[in-house]
Design a protein around this motif. Structure first.
Motif, short mmCIF file in Angstrom:
data_model
loop_
_atom_site.label_atom_id
_atom_site.label_comp_id
_atom_site.label_asym_id
_atom_site.label_seq_id
_atom_site.Cartn_x
_atom_site.Cartn_y
_atom_site.Cartn_z
N GLU A 292 0.83 -1.21 0.00
CA GLU A 292 0.00 0.00 0.00
C GLU A 292 0.86 1.26 0.00
O GLU A 292 0.59 2.21 -0.74
CB GLU A 292 -0.92 0.00 1.22
CG GLU A 292 -2.03 -1.03 1.11
CD GLU A 292 -2.90 -1.11 2.35
OE1 GLU A 292 -4.09 -1.43 2.21
OE2 GLU A 292 -2.40 -0.86 3.46
N ALA A 293 1.91 1.26 0.81
CA ALA A 293 2.73 2.47 0.94
C ALA A 293 3.50 2.76 -0.35
O ALA A 293 3.46 3.88 -0.87
CB ALA A 293 3.70 2.32 2.11
N CYS A 294 4.18 1.77 -0.88
CA CYS A 294 5.01 2.01 -2.07
C CYS A 294 4.20 1.99 -3.36
O CYS A 294 4.49 2.72 -4.30
CB CYS A 294 6.11 0.96 -2.17
SG CYS A 294 7.32 1.08 -0.87
N GLY A 295 3.18 1.13 -3.40
CA GLY A 295 2.43 0.96 -4.64
C GLY A 295 1.26 1.90 -4.78
O GLY A 295 0.78 2.16 -5.87
N GLY A 296 0.76 2.39 -3.63
CA GLY A 296 -0.42 3.26 -3.69
C GLY A 296 -1.66 2.52 -4.15
O GLY A 296 -2.62 3.11 -4.63
N GLY A 297 -1.65 1.19 -3.99
CA GLY A 297 -2.80 0.37 -4.30
C GLY A 297 -2.94 -0.68 -3.22
O GLY A 297 -2.05 -0.82 -2.38
#
Length: 311
Positions: A292-297
């Motif tokens: 979630e943090a790095c991918g934004g998904g």
């Protein structure tokens, strides 16, 4: 037509990191300081494997394909943006905003599905729109009510209105088009994917109504949801920031319905929201903090639903 499926395609990452090309309009991505890229990828793989294991434990048929190291594809873990699979045997292939995400499209994955007994009749390819810098990122952009043939879409730099309408004509959906915003540094900016602020289950919808600033558009979305007898569960922008809109309902063993979400999404929900959801479906959550943090998904983005008929 079915709204939920038992079969999910997932791509195991090998070069996962924050994608600088998508960060320009995905305001959910963050840089995790003091972590080497290899560490970020290893953490993402651990989260991915634990997630797949949980899905398989409840009886979901998860087809896992590994990413390749042929090209730089940091976001390959989110296949639902480049492909969609439909009950008539058709596949949609979509134009992607980030150039390095276009490299995620792989025909060998279709061979894998055929080897698993699925029938592919036709590929409807929208990718030439990339030459015009026009985009529509699959079921990230298109929230499909497959039973009632409605396609909900929040317009953004990654979701072009004309392409939405073209898709709806090709696949026989009614478009429900609106704009959905979030506050970024005090400014209202378009949410990059519809499936971040909205989730459609068989009998319910999770949606951040306050993100639809235009009153008429908001009322139109609500009326389409009510017309199809969806129980509307409204979430806040803070909950959207915790990926509470990024959920997917799937079928497990004996066609039991499960709503899949991340642990962060689950933890952001109120007791009454959880109780309302549990009237419709069981809930399964899994920790996806690094992804979630790095991918934004989040959980929904990682699953490409397979509705193809069996050969």
């Amino acid at each position: 037509m079915q709204q939920t499926t038992n079969t999910i395609l997932m791509i195991r990452p090998i070069g996962f990191r924050m994608n600088e090309q998508t960060a320009v309009n995905n305001y959910y991505q963050k840089v995790i300081d003091n972590l080497l890229p290899e560490t970020v990828n290893a953490k993402a793989q651990q989260e991915f494997d634990a997630y797949v294991e949980k899905l398989r434990t409840i009886g979901v048929n998860v087809i896992v394909v590994s990413d390749t190291d042929v090209s730089d594809t940091p976001d390959s873990i989110f296949p639902n943006n480049w492909v969609s699979f439909h009950e008539n045997g058709n596949i949609g292939l979509y134009p992607m905003f980030a150039e390095n995400r276009r490299l995620e499209r792989r025909e060998d994955i279709f061979n894998t599905l055929e080897e698993n007994g699925f029938l592919i009749n036709n590929i409807v390819d929208y990718t030439s729109a990339e030459e015009e810098a026009v985009f529509l990122e699959g079921t990230g952009s298109l929230l499909l009510d497959r039973e009632n043939r409605k396609a909900y879409c929040a317009l953004s730099p990654r979701a072009d209105e004309d392409l939405v309408i073209e898709f709806c004509e090709d696949f026989e959906f009614t478009p429900v088009i609106f704009t959905s915003n979030q506050t970024v540094d005090g400014e209202r900016k378009a949410i990059y994917h519809t499936n971040v602020m909205m989730c459609l289950g068989e009998t319910f919808a999770v949606i951040c109504l306050s993100s639809i600033d235009d009153k008429r558009e908001r009322e139109n979305v609500v009326s389409h949801l009510k017309e199809t007898n969806k129980d509307i569960i409204d979430i806040t922008e803070a909950q959207v920031n915790n990926f509470a809109g990024n959920m997917l309902q799937v079928k497990g063993t004996n066609d039991e319905r499960y709503l899949i979400m991340s642990q962060a999404a689950y933890d952001s929900l109120t007791k009454s929201q959880i109780e309302r959801l549990e009237k419709h479906t069981k809930i399964l959550s899994s920790s996806l903090n690094t992804i979630e943090a790095c991918g934004g998904g989040s959980a929904r983005c990682m699953m490409a639903e397979v509705f193809l008929p069996k050969a």
